[in-house]
Design an enzyme around this catalytic site. Structure first.
Site, short mmCIF file in Angstrom:
data_model
loop_
_atom_site.label_atom_id
_atom_site.label_comp_id
_atom_site.label_asym_id
_atom_site.label_seq_id
_atom_site.Cartn_x
_atom_site.Cartn_y
_atom_site.Cartn_z
N HIS A 234 0.81 -1.22 0.00
CA HIS A 234 0.00 0.00 0.00
C HIS A 234 0.85 1.28 0.00
CE1 HIS A 234 -3.01 -2.94 0.80
NE2 HIS A 234 -2.88 -2.97 2.11
N LYS A 334 0.08 0.01 13.66
CA LYS A 334 -1.18 -0.33 14.32
C LYS A 334 -1.17 0.31 15.70
CE LYS A 334 -2.41 -4.29 11.70
NZ LYS A 334 -3.45 -3.77 10.81
C1 BG6 Z 1 -4.66 -4.73 4.85
C2 BG6 Z 1 -3.79 -5.18 6.00
O1 BG6 Z 1 -4.02 -4.93 3.63
O2 BG6 Z 1 -4.97 -3.35 5.01
C3 BG6 Z 1 -4.44 -4.90 7.34
O3 BG6 Z 1 -3.53 -6.57 5.87
C4 BG6 Z 1 -4.83 -3.46 7.42
O4 BG6 Z 1 -3.56 -5.24 8.40
C5 BG6 Z 1 -5.65 -3.04 6.22
O5 BG6 Z 1 -5.58 -3.27 8.61
C6 BG6 Z 1 -5.92 -1.54 6.21
O6 BG6 Z 1 -6.82 -1.24 5.22
P1 BG6 Z 1 -7.77 0.03 5.34
O7 BG6 Z 1 -8.50 0.04 4.04
O8 BG6 Z 1 -8.64 -0.20 6.54
O9 BG6 Z 1 -6.86 1.20 5.53
#
Ligand code: BG6
Length: 481
Positions: A234, A334
């Site tokens: 991401h 987190k």
């Molecule tokens: C996922 C991760 O790809 O993205 C998770 O595995 C994380 O650990 C999540 O919580 C976060 O996604 P978003 O869309 O809630 O920001």
């Protein structure tokens, strides 16, 4: 256009938590092309009616805004079918083929919402059963590998049955409207592009902060950690969209070629650079939103003494003419102070300030979540009796408000794109492998490091070392300004 969407892992978490609500939203919005069937596949025996009842029950656990009424569910459920399959059995794929051949839909999407170790066997079996014709696409969800070698193994298995254009790798951040807006901002407007370079930009900060802990996923997360879970995919995708050159067209490969160049331009990590420019942390007990929460080591299914990182902050550079010397800071974790994802582009101050207060530089804040919008921070004269002192002001664009009616969630967008065969928002194998190549030296250096991750209290912005790291460039994180 008729379609068949096959969901492998049809009773798993990803299916009922994310995919079904997204498919239902598309259905509700009239976006699901007519003439579609959704076929869930899993190991246990169930009838279509059993499966529909299972999904109906699960809907009670999703966001209330995404729950169907009785009448809506009855109509939606008519699209749902179920098939028992043992994914290692060739005969079961022959049965699937017979089911799909009954009507030969224009498009068949195989969504692998299974554990990733099954990707190679499913792809190989799909290939061997002739379920890889030109109308078939295969969609893969992360984690796509644990390191470069395992990612390559998956890509190899996929490539043995499907062409690159048939393979759609999901990074759900690319489906978020705010992330698509990054492209729109840069390549749909003339305003920023002349400034989008080292001469005008001092540094860029990308933050993806989560307030949640690892929840019930302690076992998965412990084998993964923040670098693999959030940075390799991401955060790096966001970075490529910020730093890429304007593509010649809006076609998938034109965009992905430019993103790949950015990944190849990232400054490689040496062991010294990892020690200096990467901070890893792990949350301890603390307070989030006024509620006491346990530390990572006290979470369910997390082994005592684990050294898995729940926080990463790092500094990198994009080594090319546009960006040479501009620090890019990435940070994710987190149990941080808030759920808050944003990109801050800090511009250089004016070269020769003539007003008091005008040494303060402009910045553009691209808000990704929970709000979605843009803030452009400028300086203005109040016209008051305070002489020529300039004051900070900002232009605030709220995209949620501006486009409320048209917005769709990330999975809804990505599923509709998968059915329609639009590849722009999916990750190509070479991008994904290059991202692994770049993070691997960090993983390697950590595996040799006798020190555990730095502790931080839940509900804070991470270990103080993350602030010290960026202070070496004379910078501060946005919330510390
Ligand atoms: C996922 C991760 O790809 O993205 C998770 O595995 C994380 O650990 C999540 O919580 C976060 O996604 P978003 O869309 O809630 O920001």
């Amino acid at each position: 256009m008729s379609f068949d969407l096959v969901l492998f892992g049809g009773t798993g978490d990803l299916t009922w938590r994310k995919l079904m609500p997204a498919l239902f939203q598309a259905f509700r919005h009239g976006k699901l092309p007519p003439g579609g069937r959704i076929l869930a596949v899993a190991r246990d025996p169930r009838t279509d009616a059993d499966y529909r009842a299972f999904i109906k029950e699960r809907f009670a656990e999703v966001d209330p805004a995404k729950q169907p009424t009785e009448e809506e569910f009855t109509r939606f459920a008519a699209l749902l079918h179920y098939r028992r399959m043992d994914l290692s059995q060739p005969g079961d794929y022959a049965g699937l083929k017979a089911w799909l051949d009954e009507r030969r839909a224009d498009t068949v999407v195989m969504f692998l919402a299974t554990a990733p170790h099954l990707f190679p066997v499913v792809c190989a079996q799909l290939g061997m059963s002739g379920l890889n014709g030109p109308q078939v696409r295969v969609v893969l969800e992360k984690p796509l590998g644990h390191d470069l070698a395992s990612a390559q193994e998956i890509n190899h298995a996929v490539a043995s049955a499907f062409s690159e254009h048939q393979a759609l790798r999901i990074d759900h951040y690319l489906g978020k409207p705010a992330v698509q807006n990054l492209s729109a901002l840069r390549f749909g407007n003339a305003l920023f592009e002349p400034l989008w370079r080292r001469e005008s930009i001092a540094n860029i900060q990308i933050t993806i902060a989560e307030a949640l802990g690892v929840g019930s996923r302690g076992d998965f997360y412990d084998g993964t950690g923040a670098l693999r879970d959030m940075v390799q995919n991401h955060a790096l995708q966001l970075l490529t969209m910020l730093a890429m050159e304007p593509p010649p067209t809006n076609d998938a490969d034109a965009i992905r070629d430019e993103k790949l160049k950015v990944l190849k331009s990232l400054k490689p990590f040496t062991p010294e650079a990892v020690a200096r420019d990467v901070v890893r942390g792990q949350y301890k007990a603390g307070t989030v939103d006024g509620v006491s929460v346990p530390g990572y080591l006290e979470e369910k299914k997390v082994p005592r003494g684990s050294t898995t990182e729940t926080f990463v902050a790092l500094r990198t550079e994009v080594q090319n003419w546009r960006w040479a010397g501009v620090p890019f800071f990435l940070r994710t974790g987190k149990r941080l102070a808030a759920r808050h994802a944003q990109i801050v582009v800090n511009f250089r101050p004016v070269p020769h300030p003539i007003f008091p207060g005008s040494a303060r530089a402009n910045k553009l804040v691209i808000k990704l979540q929970p709000e979605d919008g843009l803030e452009l921070h400028l300086l203005a004269a109040k016209g008051s009796d305070q002489g020529e002192m300039l004051s900070p002001v900002f232009l605030d664009l709220d995209f949620d408000k501006a486009f409320a009616a048209e917005r769709v969630g990330a999975y809804e967008r990505l599923l509709m794109d998968a059915i329609a065969g639009r590849l722009n928002l999916f990750v190509r194998s070479d991008e994904q492998e290059q991202a692994w190549r770049w993070v691997e030296p960090v993983l390697h250096a950590w595996s040799q490091d006798p020190h555990p991750p730095r502790p931080y209290a839940a509900g804070t912005w991470g270990p103080p070392a993350a602030s010290a790291m960026i202070a070496r460039d004379g910078c501060v994180w946005d919330e510390e300004q």
